[in-house]
Motif scaffolding. Structure first.
Motif, PDB file in Angstrom:
ATOM      1  N   PHE A  28       0.823  -1.213   0.000  1.00 26.36           N
ATOM      2  CA  PHE A  28       0.000   0.000   0.000  1.00 26.36           C
ATOM      3  C   PHE A  28       0.857   1.264   0.000  1.00 26.36           C
ATOM      4  O   PHE A  28       0.502   2.260  -0.633  1.00 26.36           O
ATOM      5  CB  PHE A  28      -0.993  -0.017   1.162  1.00 26.36           C
ATOM      6  CG  PHE A  28      -2.113  -0.995   0.946  1.00 26.36           C
ATOM      7  CD1 PHE A  28      -3.032  -0.816  -0.078  1.00 26.36           C
ATOM      8  CD2 PHE A  28      -2.239  -2.122   1.742  1.00 26.36           C
ATOM      9  CE1 PHE A  28      -4.059  -1.722  -0.302  1.00 26.36           C
ATOM     10  CE2 PHE A  28      -3.263  -3.037   1.526  1.00 26.36           C
ATOM     11  CZ  PHE A  28      -4.172  -2.832   0.506  1.00 26.36           C
ATOM     12  N   ARG A  29       2.004   1.236   0.683  1.00 25.03           N
ATOM     13  CA  ARG A  29       2.906   2.393   0.665  1.00 25.03           C
ATOM     14  C   ARG A  29       3.355   2.686  -0.768  1.00 25.03           C
ATOM     15  O   ARG A  29       3.291   3.813  -1.244  1.00 25.03           O
ATOM     16  CB  ARG A  29       4.123   2.145   1.550  1.00 25.03           C
ATOM     17  CG  ARG A  29       5.134   3.308   1.549  1.00 25.03           C
ATOM     18  CD  ARG A  29       6.444   2.990   2.255  1.00 25.03           C
ATOM     19  NE  ARG A  29       6.331   2.168   3.433  1.00 25.03           N
ATOM     20  CZ  ARG A  29       6.034   2.617   4.658  1.00 25.03           C
ATOM     21  NH1 ARG A  29       5.789   3.890   4.838  1.00 25.03           N
ATOM     22  NH2 ARG A  29       5.974   1.796   5.681  1.00 25.03           N
ATOM     23  N   ARG A  30       3.789   1.645  -1.477  1.00 25.87           N
ATOM     24  CA  ARG A  30       4.239   1.828  -2.861  1.00 25.87           C
ATOM     25  C   ARG A  30       3.104   2.295  -3.766  1.00 25.87           C
ATOM     26  O   ARG A  30       3.302   3.135  -4.642  1.00 25.87           O
ATOM     27  CB  ARG A  30       4.843   0.526  -3.397  1.00 25.87           C
ATOM     28  CG  ARG A  30       6.170   0.189  -2.754  1.00 25.87           C
ATOM     29  CD  ARG A  30       6.731  -1.086  -3.302  1.00 25.87           C
ATOM     30  NE  ARG A  30       7.930  -1.494  -2.569  1.00 25.87           N
ATOM     31  CZ  ARG A  30       8.660  -2.538  -2.879  1.00 25.87           C
ATOM     32  NH1 ARG A  30       8.327  -3.304  -3.901  1.00 25.87           N
ATOM     33  NH2 ARG A  30       9.726  -2.842  -2.174  1.00 25.87           N
ATOM     34  N   LYS A  31       1.932   1.729  -3.559  1.00 25.29           N
ATOM     35  CA  LYS A  31       0.768   2.115  -4.363  1.00 25.29           C
ATOM     36  C   LYS A  31       0.438   3.598  -4.147  1.00 25.29           C
ATOM     37  O   LYS A  31       0.188   4.342  -5.105  1.00 25.29           O
ATOM     38  CB  LYS A  31      -0.421   1.230  -3.986  1.00 25.29           C
ATOM     39  CG  LYS A  31      -1.647   1.443  -4.833  1.00 25.29           C
ATOM     40  CD  LYS A  31      -2.702   0.374  -4.538  1.00 25.29           C
ATOM     41  CE  LYS A  31      -3.813   0.520  -5.538  1.00 25.29           C
ATOM     42  NZ  LYS A  31      -4.349  -0.736  -5.977  1.00 25.29           N
ATOM     43  N   LEU A  32       0.444   4.035  -2.904  1.00 22.93           N
ATOM     44  CA  LEU A  32       0.153   5.435  -2.580  1.00 22.93           C
ATOM     45  C   LEU A  32       1.223   6.379  -3.143  1.00 22.93           C
ATOM     46  O   LEU A  32       0.908   7.431  -3.695  1.00 22.93           O
ATOM     47  CB  LEU A  32       0.027   5.608  -1.064  1.00 22.93           C
ATOM     48  CG  LEU A  32      -1.240   5.026  -0.438  1.00 22.93           C
ATOM     49  CD1 LEU A  32      -1.048   4.806   1.057  1.00 22.93           C
ATOM     50  CD2 LEU A  32      -2.440   5.918  -0.714  1.00 22.93           C
ATOM     51  N   ILE A  33       2.484   6.004  -3.000  1.00 23.96           N
ATOM     52  CA  ILE A  33       3.572   6.845  -3.501  1.00 23.96           C
ATOM     53  C   ILE A  33       3.507   6.957  -5.019  1.00 23.96           C
ATOM     54  O   ILE A  33       3.671   8.052  -5.578  1.00 23.96           O
ATOM     55  CB  ILE A  33       4.942   6.316  -3.014  1.00 23.96           C
ATOM     56  CG1 ILE A  33       5.076   6.556  -1.506  1.00 23.96           C
ATOM     57  CG2 ILE A  33       6.089   6.975  -3.775  1.00 23.96           C
ATOM     58  CD1 ILE A  33       6.276   5.881  -0.858  1.00 23.96           C
ATOM     59  N   ALA A  34       3.239   5.849  -5.707  1.00 24.69           N
ATOM     60  CA  ALA A  34       3.129   5.889  -7.172  1.00 24.69           C
ATOM     61  C   ALA A  34       1.962   6.782  -7.597  1.00 24.69           C
ATOM     62  O   ALA A  34       2.081   7.570  -8.549  1.00 24.69           O
ATOM     63  CB  ALA A  34       2.945   4.477  -7.728  1.00 24.69           C
ATOM     64  N   TRP A  35       0.849   6.681  -6.898  1.00 22.66           N
ATOM     65  CA  TRP A  35      -0.326   7.504  -7.192  1.00 22.66           C
ATOM     66  C   TRP A  35      -0.003   8.987  -7.006  1.00 22.66           C
ATOM     67  O   TRP A  35      -0.308   9.826  -7.845  1.00 22.66           O
ATOM     68  CB  TRP A  35      -1.466   7.064  -6.295  1.00 22.66           C
ATOM     69  CG  TRP A  35      -2.830   7.600  -6.635  1.00 22.66           C
ATOM     70  CD1 TRP A  35      -3.218   8.239  -7.781  1.00 22.66           C
ATOM     71  CD2 TRP A  35      -3.994   7.522  -5.819  1.00 22.66           C
ATOM     72  NE1 TRP A  35      -4.551   8.566  -7.705  1.00 22.66           N
ATOM     73  CE2 TRP A  35      -5.052   8.128  -6.514  1.00 22.66           C
ATOM     74  CE3 TRP A  35      -4.243   6.992  -4.548  1.00 22.66           C
ATOM     75  CZ2 TRP A  35      -6.337   8.231  -5.985  1.00 22.66           C
ATOM     76  CZ3 TRP A  35      -5.528   7.087  -4.034  1.00 22.66           C
ATOM     77  CH2 TRP A  35      -6.560   7.687  -4.747  1.00 22.66           C
ATOM     78  N   LYS A  36       0.664   9.291  -5.908  1.00 20.71           N
ATOM     79  CA  LYS A  36       1.043  10.680  -5.619  1.00 20.71           C
ATOM     80  C   LYS A  36       2.000  11.204  -6.690  1.00 20.71           C
ATOM     81  O   LYS A  36       1.842  12.332  -7.180  1.00 20.71           O
ATOM     82  CB  LYS A  36       1.693  10.764  -4.238  1.00 20.71           C
ATOM     83  CG  LYS A  36       2.142  12.151  -3.855  1.00 20.71           C
ATOM     84  CD  LYS A  36       2.766  12.150  -2.469  1.00 20.71           C
ATOM     85  CE  LYS A  36       3.321  13.513  -2.123  1.00 20.71           C
ATOM     86  NZ  LYS A  36       3.908  13.527  -0.773  1.00 20.71           N
TER      87      LYS A  36
END
Length: 140
Positions: A28-36
């Motif tokens: 989820f951290r990677r998913k959020l960072i990629a989205w940002k």
């Protein structure tokens, strides 16, 4: 600083593993960072396009159309700015060990919901109750 958690490229959180374990949190951290990062890149592109597009359009109708397009683009960017704030909040919850749990009930938020909306702060049931109350109490 903790060591980076290994995460295979094809990893997806599963219900049969411990909830919000290191791998799920890293996913989820990677998913959020990629989205940002995607949102910020789009914002930079918009700023560049708006700076380049400042030209004098003689036709009033064309100028009005261009102004409307710019206003819509800026409104979209404003919504995305607010979204970046929610993403930052979700990343902070991951760091604090609160990510994945409903802020109202304290119960786990389903992995499917988090995968679809990683900034979710409420379980589906709590969100539905909140929206029903909001609908009943809003001024029409």
């Amino acid at each position: 600083m903790k060591p980076e958690t290994f995460l295979p490229d094809d990893y997806r959180p599963a219900e049969d593993e411990p909830f919000m374990n290191e791998r799920q949190l890293e996913y989820f951290r990677r998913k959020l960072i990629a989205w940002k990062n995607d949102i910020l890149a789009e914002s930079r592109d918009t700023i560049e396009a708006l700076q380049e597009a400042t030209r004098n359009i003689p036709d009033v109708t064309d100028r009005a159309s261009e102004e409307t397009d710019r206003a819509l683009e800026l409104r979209t960017r404003d919504r995305q700015r607010k979204l970046v704030s929610k993403i930052d909040s979700a990343l902070r919850r991951i760091d604090e060990g609160e990510y994945g749990y409903c802020e109202v009930t304290g119960e786990p938020i389903s992995l499917k919901r988090l995968d679809a909306r990683p900034i979710a702060t409420m379980s589906l049931e709590a969100q539905e109750r909140h929206e029903r109350r909001e609908k009943v109490h809003r001024d029409d």
